[in-house]
Write a protein that holds these residues in place. Structure first.
Motif, PDB file in Angstrom:
ATOM      1  N   TYR A 261       0.919  -0.958  -0.134  1.00 17.50           N
ATOM      2  CA  TYR A 261       0.472   0.053   0.194  1.00 17.50           C
ATOM      3  C   TYR A 261       0.964   1.371   0.127  1.00 17.50           C
ATOM      4  O   TYR A 261       1.992   1.153   0.309  1.00 17.50           O
ATOM      5  N   THR A 264      -0.147   8.000   0.864  1.00 15.83           N
ATOM      6  CA  THR A 264      -0.654   8.500   0.505  1.00 15.83           C
ATOM      7  C   THR A 264      -0.756  10.779   0.816  1.00 15.83           C
ATOM      8  O   THR A 264      -1.873  10.965   0.490  1.00 15.83           O
ATOM      9  N   SER A 279      -3.070   3.879   0.787  1.00 17.20           N
ATOM     10  CA  SER A 279      -4.282   3.250  -0.228  1.00 17.20           C
ATOM     11  C   SER A 279      -4.045   2.591  -1.132  1.00 17.20           C
ATOM     12  O   SER A 279      -2.153   2.219  -1.242  1.00 17.20           O
ATOM     13  N   SER A 280      -4.450   1.617  -1.801  1.00 17.39           N
ATOM     14  CA  SER A 280      -3.924   0.483  -2.441  1.00 17.39           C
ATOM     15  C   SER A 280      -3.684   1.392  -3.610  1.00 17.39           C
ATOM     16  O   SER A 280      -2.831   0.520  -4.711  1.00 17.39           O
ATOM     17  N   LYS A 281      -4.228   2.334  -4.250  1.00 16.56           N
ATOM     18  CA  LYS A 281      -3.461   3.222  -5.572  1.00 16.56           C
ATOM     19  C   LYS A 281      -2.667   3.950  -5.291  1.00 16.56           C
ATOM     20  O   LYS A 281      -2.650   4.893  -4.022  1.00 16.56           O
ATOM     21  N   GLN A 282      -1.521   4.335  -6.310  1.00 15.01           N
ATOM     22  CA  GLN A 282      -0.269   4.958  -5.823  1.00 15.01           C
ATOM     23  C   GLN A 282      -0.841   7.127  -6.586  1.00 15.01           C
ATOM     24  O   GLN A 282      -1.241   7.280  -7.298  1.00 15.01           O
ATOM     25  N   PRO A 297      -7.091   9.351  -6.563  1.00 16.33           N
ATOM     26  CA  PRO A 297      -7.573   7.965  -7.491  1.00 16.33           C
ATOM     27  C   PRO A 297      -6.953   8.699  -8.822  1.00 16.33           C
ATOM     28  O   PRO A 297      -6.888   7.582  -9.386  1.00 16.33           O
ATOM     29  N   SER A 298      -8.036   9.905  -9.216  1.00 16.67           N
ATOM     30  CA  SER A 298      -8.827   9.417 -10.672  1.00 16.67           C
ATOM     31  C   SER A 298      -8.170  10.874 -11.036  1.00 16.67           C
ATOM     32  O   SER A 298      -8.891  11.180 -12.514  1.00 16.67           O
TER      33      SER A 298
END
Length: 313
Positions: A261, A264, A279-282, A297-298
């Motif tokens: 993970y 962030t 977060s699991s997203k970088q 994330p987006s």
């Protein structure tokens, strides 16, 4: 026939010799130790022990008397080597005051001073302001972080630069003091960032990557990086995770977060402690800008967003 005992027989030491036995500093240090050392409590069942004597003082009663008189002069009636009252020399030097053109410029010269010193000095100069010290992370200590300003009070900047969280990762001159009209009548307050005590949570923080902070210069090594890489960095800087939150901003056990993970966001929490989001997203949502990395994330990378800035890497 009983011989008359004279003090000169028991301690043939002149006043000049007494003065050479120790320096004023040595006398003051000795007095400080005597004044601050508590006698150990005697065990109830233990037999009395013979007291140890200080050879110099028991051998020369006149020297002892001279020392006592000297300590009264050096220490003053309060009996302390260093006067920590608001009227002490150190207290009066914690702020500087310069009067010119109808204003008084007040500068913080000792950011580690007791808040009572500040306010006593303001009162001495008839300035109706109250200074409050707010526990802050190291990079902000000694700077003005806000207040309930009275009319005419203006902030004063210095040469040092601060990374305030609201600045989007950019630095700006630290606020080191303020100016007030000489005829100021209305009351107000000024908030000073001061050092936090061990275990005391910061009430205001600068960027953890700012000069003087725990992770100064390590933005690229920590921001948006996997925990497997960040955890050793925290350990090497003697930092523990006090609070850990997930992508939904819910508290989680930091030990339960997988090593793949990403960090962030990260902020100073208290001396030796940090608060992190994972977060699991970088991506990285901190106030700093990391070149080439998304801020959500987006979100598109910073280079694709107009107005994105990054003044340090």
């Amino acid at each position: 026939m009983m011989r008359e005992l004279r003090l000169s027989d028991t301690a043939p030491v002149t006043d000049d010799e007494v003065a050479r036995l120790a320096s004023l500093t040595a006398f003051a240090d000795l007095a400080a130790q005597i004044a601050t050392t508590e006698a150990p409590a005697r065990p109830r069942a233990a037999a009395p022990r013979p007291r140890r004597r200080l050879a110099l003082l028991t051998a020369f009663p006149i020297a002892l008397a001279a020392l006592a008189a000297l300590l009264v002069t050096v220490l003053g009636p309060g009996g302390s080597v260093t006067d920590n009252s608001a009227n002490s020399a150190a207290a009066i030097k914690s702020l500087s005051f310069t009067k010119a053109d109808g204003t008084i410029t007040v500068v913080i010269t000792n950011p580690y001073a007791d808040v009572a010193w500040y306010n006593a000095d303001l009162a001495r100069h008839h300035i109706p302001l109250t200074l409050k010290v707010i526990p802050a992370s190291p990079s902000l200590v000694g700077s003005i972080i806000g207040g309930d300003y009275a009319p005419g009070v203006k902030e004063l900047t210095g040469q040092r630069r601060c990374y305030y969280p609201s600045n989007g990762g950019t630095s700006s001159p630290c606020l080191i003091g303020f100016t007030v009209p000489t005829n100021l009548k209305e009351q107000g307050s000024v908030w000073i960032a001061g050092p936090a005590k061990p275990g005391q949570q910061y009430e205001t923080t600068g960027s953890i990557f700012a000069p003087g902070e725990a992770l100064a210069g390590l933005l690229k090594q920590v921001a948006g990086q996997p925990l497997s890489k960040v955890r050793p960095i925290l350990a090497s800087h003697h930092l523990s995770v006090a609070v850990c939150r997930d992508a939904d901003n819910s508290n989680v056990n930091p030990d339960s977060v997988p090593g793949d993970y990403y960090v962030t966001n990260i902020l100073p929490w208290a001396p030796g402690q940090v608060m992190i989001w994972t977060s699991s997203k970088q991506f990285y949502d901190g106030s700093e800008r990391v070149p080439g990395m998304s801020t959500g994330p987006s979100a598109a990378p910073p280079a694709a967003r107009p107005g994105a800035v990054s003044d340090r890497e």
